[in-house]
Design an enzyme around this catalytic site. Structure first.
Site, PDB file in Angstrom:
ATOM      1  N   LYS A  78     -10.334   9.441  -9.220  1.00 37.64           N
ATOM      2  CA  LYS A  78      -9.178   9.318 -10.119  1.00 37.64           C
ATOM      3  C   LYS A  78      -8.768   7.858 -10.048  1.00 37.64           C
ATOM      4  O   LYS A  78      -8.111   7.413  -9.098  1.00 37.64           O
ATOM      5  CB  LYS A  78      -8.051  10.226  -9.616  1.00 37.64           C
ATOM      6  CG  LYS A  78      -6.996  10.653 -10.624  1.00 37.64           C
ATOM      7  CD  LYS A  78      -6.256   9.579 -11.355  1.00 37.64           C
ATOM      8  CE  LYS A  78      -5.109   8.919 -10.657  1.00 37.64           C
ATOM      9  NZ  LYS A  78      -4.539   7.806 -11.459  1.00 37.64           N
TER      10      LYS A  78
ATOM     11  N   GLY B  13      -4.019   2.832  -1.795  1.00 35.37           N
ATOM     12  CA  GLY B  13      -2.857   2.519  -2.635  1.00 35.37           C
ATOM     13  C   GLY B  13      -1.640   2.263  -1.771  1.00 35.37           C
ATOM     14  O   GLY B  13      -1.761   1.852  -0.611  1.00 35.37           O
TER      15      GLY B  13
ATOM     16  N   GLU C 116       3.906   4.446   0.171  1.00 40.42           N
ATOM     17  CA  GLU C 116       4.779   5.519  -0.327  1.00 40.42           C
ATOM     18  C   GLU C 116       3.953   6.700  -0.860  1.00 40.42           C
ATOM     19  O   GLU C 116       4.175   7.849  -0.491  1.00 40.42           O
ATOM     20  CB  GLU C 116       5.622   4.909  -1.446  1.00 40.42           C
ATOM     21  CG  GLU C 116       6.762   5.723  -1.910  1.00 40.42           C
ATOM     22  CD  GLU C 116       7.324   5.118  -3.201  1.00 40.42           C
ATOM     23  OE1 GLU C 116       7.068   3.926  -3.468  1.00 40.42           O
ATOM     24  OE2 GLU C 116       7.982   5.874  -3.941  1.00 40.42           O
TER      25      GLU C 116
ATOM     26  N   GLY D 205       0.796   7.266  -0.263  1.00 39.68           N
ATOM     27  CA  GLY D 205      -0.008   7.781   0.850  1.00 39.68           C
ATOM     28  C   GLY D 205       0.745   8.856   1.622  1.00 39.68           C
ATOM     29  O   GLY D 205       0.180   9.886   2.000  1.00 39.68           O
TER      30      GLY D 205
ATOM     31  N   GLU E 163      -5.824   4.189   3.064  1.00 35.37           N
ATOM     32  CA  GLU E 163      -5.899   2.719   3.127  1.00 35.37           C
ATOM     33  C   GLU E 163      -4.700   2.219   2.340  1.00 35.37           C
ATOM     34  O   GLU E 163      -4.700   2.272   1.101  1.00 35.37           O
ATOM     35  CB  GLU E 163      -7.195   2.218   2.457  1.00 35.37           C
ATOM     36  CG  GLU E 163      -8.462   2.642   3.166  1.00 35.37           C
ATOM     37  CD  GLU E 163      -8.809   1.769   4.363  1.00 35.37           C
ATOM     38  OE1 GLU E 163      -8.034   0.846   4.674  1.00 35.37           O
ATOM     39  OE2 GLU E 163      -9.839   2.037   4.978  1.00 35.37           O
TER      40      GLU E 163
ATOM     41  N   CYS F  10      -4.035  -6.444  -0.738  1.00 42.68           N
ATOM     42  CA  CYS F  10      -3.385  -5.904   0.468  1.00 42.68           C
ATOM     43  C   CYS F  10      -3.565  -6.831   1.666  1.00 42.68           C
ATOM     44  O   CYS F  10      -2.826  -6.747   2.638  1.00 42.68           O
ATOM     45  CB  CYS F  10      -3.918  -4.512   0.771  1.00 42.68           C
ATOM     46  SG  CYS F  10      -5.716  -4.477   0.843  1.00 42.68           S
TER      47      CYS F  10
ATOM     48  N   GLU G  56       6.336  -5.076   1.318  1.00 44.65           N
ATOM     49  CA  GLU G  56       5.170  -5.561   0.575  1.00 44.65           C
ATOM     50  C   GLU G  56       5.613  -5.911  -0.854  1.00 44.65           C
ATOM     51  O   GLU G  56       6.099  -5.046  -1.584  1.00 44.65           O
ATOM     52  CB  GLU G  56       4.073  -4.489   0.521  1.00 44.65           C
ATOM     53  CG  GLU G  56       2.807  -5.008  -0.146  1.00 44.65           C
ATOM     54  CD  GLU G  56       1.695  -3.965  -0.228  1.00 44.65           C
ATOM     55  OE1 GLU G  56       1.968  -2.818  -0.614  1.00 44.65           O
ATOM     56  OE2 GLU G  56       0.539  -4.326   0.069  1.00 44.65           O
TER      57      GLU G  56
HETATM   58  P1  NAP Z   1      -0.183   3.241  -6.062  1.00 43.09           P
HETATM   59  O1  NAP Z   1       0.956   3.144  -6.993  1.00 43.09           O
HETATM   60  O2  NAP Z   1       0.039   3.912  -4.755  1.00 43.09           O
HETATM   61  O3  NAP Z   1      -1.350   3.958  -6.890  1.00 43.09           O
HETATM   62  C1  NAP Z   1      -2.646   4.109  -6.348  1.00 43.09           C
HETATM   63  C2  NAP Z   1      -3.324   5.286  -7.018  1.00 43.09           C
HETATM   64  O4  NAP Z   1      -2.574   6.470  -6.728  1.00 43.09           O
HETATM   65  C3  NAP Z   1      -3.386   5.192  -8.537  1.00 43.09           C
HETATM   66  O5  NAP Z   1      -4.580   5.797  -8.972  1.00 43.09           O
HETATM   67  C4  NAP Z   1      -2.195   6.029  -8.970  1.00 43.09           C
HETATM   68  O6  NAP Z   1      -2.342   6.581 -10.265  1.00 43.09           O
HETATM   69  C5  NAP Z   1      -2.212   7.127  -7.935  1.00 43.09           C
HETATM   70  N1  NAP Z   1      -0.918   7.781  -7.738  1.00 43.09           N
HETATM   71  C6  NAP Z   1       0.340   7.331  -8.036  1.00 43.09           C
HETATM   72  N2  NAP Z   1       1.263   8.261  -7.683  1.00 43.09           N
HETATM   73  C7  NAP Z   1       0.578   9.310  -7.163  1.00 43.09           C
HETATM   74  C8  NAP Z   1       0.968  10.570  -6.625  1.00 43.09           C
HETATM   75  N3  NAP Z   1       2.244  10.954  -6.550  1.00 43.09           N
HETATM   76  N4  NAP Z   1      -0.003  11.400  -6.186  1.00 43.09           N
HETATM   77  C9  NAP Z   1      -1.307  11.041  -6.226  1.00 43.09           C
HETATM   78  N5  NAP Z   1      -1.732   9.871  -6.735  1.00 43.09           N
HETATM   79  C10 NAP Z   1      -0.804   9.003  -7.188  1.00 43.09           C
HETATM   80  O7  NAP Z   1      -0.798   1.813  -5.711  1.00 43.09           O
HETATM   81  P2  NAP Z   1      -1.178   0.658  -6.742  1.00 43.09           P
HETATM   82  O8  NAP Z   1       0.089   0.047  -7.228  1.00 43.09           O
HETATM   83  O9  NAP Z   1      -2.182   1.150  -7.711  1.00 43.09           O
HETATM   84  O10 NAP Z   1      -1.956  -0.371  -5.782  1.00 43.09           O
HETATM   85  C11 NAP Z   1      -1.321  -1.289  -4.973  1.00 43.09           C
HETATM   86  C12 NAP Z   1      -1.214  -0.784  -3.545  1.00 43.09           C
HETATM   87  O11 NAP Z   1      -2.522  -0.514  -3.023  1.00 43.09           O
HETATM   88  C13 NAP Z   1      -0.624  -1.819  -2.608  1.00 43.09           C
HETATM   89  O12 NAP Z   1       0.294  -1.189  -1.746  1.00 43.09           O
HETATM   90  C14 NAP Z   1      -1.839  -2.329  -1.814  1.00 43.09           C
HETATM   91  O13 NAP Z   1      -1.525  -2.866  -0.560  1.00 43.09           O
HETATM   92  C15 NAP Z   1      -2.649  -1.078  -1.719  1.00 43.09           C
HETATM   93  N6  NAP Z   1      -4.059  -1.370  -1.439  1.00 43.09           N
HETATM   94  C16 NAP Z   1      -4.525  -1.159  -0.169  1.00 43.09           C
HETATM   95  C17 NAP Z   1      -5.852  -1.457   0.149  1.00 43.09           C
HETATM   96  C18 NAP Z   1      -6.387  -1.247   1.543  1.00 43.09           C
HETATM   97  O14 NAP Z   1      -7.594  -1.390   1.725  1.00 43.09           O
HETATM   98  N7  NAP Z   1      -5.563  -0.927   2.531  1.00 43.09           N
HETATM   99  C19 NAP Z   1      -6.698  -1.957  -0.846  1.00 43.09           C
HETATM  100  C20 NAP Z   1      -6.187  -2.151  -2.132  1.00 43.09           C
HETATM  101  C21 NAP Z   1      -4.873  -1.851  -2.418  1.00 43.09           C
HETATM  102  P3  NAP Z   1      -1.573   5.939 -11.527  1.00 43.09           P
HETATM  103  O15 NAP Z   1      -2.130   4.577 -11.696  1.00 43.09           O
HETATM  104  O16 NAP Z   1      -1.934   6.856 -12.607  1.00 43.09           O
HETATM  105  O17 NAP Z   1      -0.121   5.942 -11.175  1.00 43.09           O
END
Ligand code: NAP
Length: 493
Positions: free
Chosen positions: A171, A224, A227, A229, A246, A280, A381
């Site tokens: 997804k 992602g 929150e 997670g 992650e 990240c 962050e």
């Molecule tokens: P996000 O808002 O948490 O979204 C990540 C994914 O989760 C997207 O596919 C999103 O779909 C989906 N999602 C959102 N709400 C959800 C829910 N309630 N239930 C299940 N899935 C849900 O994160 P982002 O803004 O895309 O990415 C930035 C974050 O990723 C940052 O915090 C960054 O640090 C982290 N990150 C971490 C790593 C690592 O290796 N540790 C690597 C890359 C990024 P939608 O787009 O449809 O909302």
């Protein structure tokens, strides 16, 4: 969407738009999956897993298919880099030179590593028997990916899962689904059996949550925000799913008094700005020894003035737009909070004027000097190009401040003294510590979080273990009817 080897629209025909962040305009639309579509994908993936068309073939046979996909990605690098840049806003220089080649290398490494996984070999741990370890696939893995490295994050999570014999449902982020859909085309062409690799699109709050609840999905691999997670951990607990996380980061960048300030500022710019400051691993908190603080900030600002913010398709652009208008508002909100909470703006933080791209989500990098460790810009962050510079005077103080956040992903230490570096490596509570460097992680080494940056590992052979069950097999070697330890039931008879 790609489900069970066929291309389908959402069963309720709903769609979501995909934007180009450089222009603010809609460039495509993708299906918004219904609950029924998620169930169909989960059932198809489960059927494929049970049928064994992928899960029961050899690692070498699976690796051959994954390597074909790596080759197709490499052959299409130019086209995929442009597509990735058009949906994510990151510079073409980066997608061409780093994202695509690194993704290909990640896949090639994992395909090969899956053929040489070592369990404990047969061992004589007891007198009357011998034991072995088997590693077996978990089943159906729901892979939920973010927008910041759209294709690469699928490579980090779906490919080790596939290499271990699992079936996968990806997804992607709703901001950046297009390269993941291209990947599904390449998977199909490479001959992956139907149902083994699926892509469903749509809002995370609905589609992602449904995946986490679905009884046919055995594990969620999420990359992602912290929150989301936490939410997925809660949802997964209803079926006791394994949830691999992650999550976010807040990397400290520690500059000791003996550091090479030219090298440190050079590294600081790249560490803070790589991927438009939406990585990240980005360095975000610059703890600089008070004796070199002025030299460091002066040079940092001087070098930042040369960074070109602009059209991400232009090969000379260094950083492109942020992912969305609302995300830019959020980053600007942090800059304001940083100033309200005692910070001093040393550079940038304003919107550039770019002819023809007035509706893009651009922001000039900001440098804020602050002594407030509890400021939101130091604790949370931001995920944008904001440098917080803080002074320190002792080793103990800087280690304690560096560890004083909920995150524990990347960190770096800049010094010429081996003793200082090695002590910091030991004392920093982060999954990665770089010494006189910030950001690189070769495919062979793990990328993993401490604390609220999650758990589990991406890259390296550890990521294969993440997607497998461990099974103990015990063989009797005596052939006796009554073994020595049966006295517990039969006594001395
Ligand atoms: P996000 O808002 O948490 O979204 C990540 C994914 O989760 C997207 O596919 C999103 O779909 C989906 N999602 C959102 N709400 C959800 C829910 N309630 N239930 C299940 N899935 C849900 O994160 P982002 O803004 O895309 O990415 C930035 C974050 O990723 C940052 O915090 C960054 O640090 C982290 N990150 C971490 C790593 C690592 O290796 N540790 C690597 C890359 C990024 P939608 O787009 O449809 O909302």
């Amino acid at each position: 969407m790609f489900i069970n080897g066929i291309w389908i629209d959402s069963s309720d025909e709903k769609k979501i738009p995909v934007f180009n962040p450089a222009t603010g305009s809609v460039i495509s639309e993708v299906p918004s999956a219904s609950i029924e579509d998620v169930s169909f994908a989960a059932e198809s993936a489960k059927e494929s897993f049970v049928a064994g068309t992928w899960s029961r073939i050899t690692p070498g046979e699976r690796a051959a298919v994954l390597l074909k996909v790596a080759q197709m990605i490499e052959d299409r690098t130019q086209e995929l880099a442009k597509l990735e840049t058009s949906i994510s806003g990151k510079s073409i220089k980066q997608t061409l030179g780093y994202d695509l080649p690194y993704t290909v290398d990640n896949i090639r490494f994992i395909a090969g590593a899956s053929r040489m996984l070592e369990g404990k070999a047969m061992g004589e741990y007891v007198q009357e028997g011998t034991s072995a370890i088997r590693r077996e696939p978990i089943g159906v893995i729901g892979v939920i990916t973010p927008w910041n490295y759209p294709l690469m994050m699928v490579a980090w999570r779906a490919f080790p899962a596939l290499a271990m014999g699992n079936s996968v449902i990806v997804k992607p982020s709703s901001y950046t689904p297009l390269t993941t859909l291209e990947l599904a085309k390449m998977m199909e062409k490479a001959g992956i059996p139907k149902g083994v690799f699926n892509v469903i699109t749509g809002p995370g709050g609905k589609v992602g949550e449904e995946l986490a609840k679905n009884k046919n999905v055995d594990m969620i691999a999420f990359t992602g925000s912290t929150e989301v997670g936490k939410r997925l951990s809660e949802l997964g607990s209803s079926t006791l799913k394994k949830v691999s996380l992650e999550l976010g980061g807040k990397a400290p960048f520690i500059v000791f008094s003996d550091a090479d300030i030219d090298a440190a500022t050079e590294g600081a710019i790249v560490g803070g700005l790589v991927n438009n400051g939406e990585d990240c691993a980005n360095s975000t908190r610059y703890y600089v020894h008070e004796s070199v603080k002025d030299k460091f900030t002066d040079l940092l600002v001087k070098k930042l003035m040369k960074v070109k913010v602009g059209d991400p398709m232009d090969p000379i652009t260094d950083i492109g737009p942020l992912i969305s208008s609302s995300h830019r508002d959020r980053v600007e909100g942090y800059i304001k909070k940083g100033l309200d909470q005692g910070g001093k703006l040393l550079y940038g933080g304003n919107r550039p004027t770019l002819r023809g791209m007035e509706n893009g989500f651009f922001l000039n990098p900001a440098v804020i000097y602050t002594e407030n460790q509890k400021s939101d810009i130091v604790q949370e962050e931001i995920f944008g190009p904001v440098f917080s510079v803080l002074p320190f005077s002792t080793y103990e103080e800087v280690i304690s401040k560096s560890n004083d956040v909920i995150y524990g992903l990347g960190s770096s230490v800049w010094t010429k003294d081996v003793k200082t570096a090695m002590n910091a490596v030991k004392d920093l509570r982060f999954g990665t510590v770089w010494v006189n460097e910030h950001v690189p992680v070769p495919s062979e080494m793990p990328w993993a979080g401490y604390k609220q940056s999650g758990h589990g590992a991406s890259l390296s052979a550890y990521s294969l273990e993440e997607f497998s069950y461990i099974k103990h097999v015990y063989f009797d070697l005596t052939g006796k009817v009554r073994k020595s330890w049966y006295y517990q039931i039969y006594g001395g008879q």
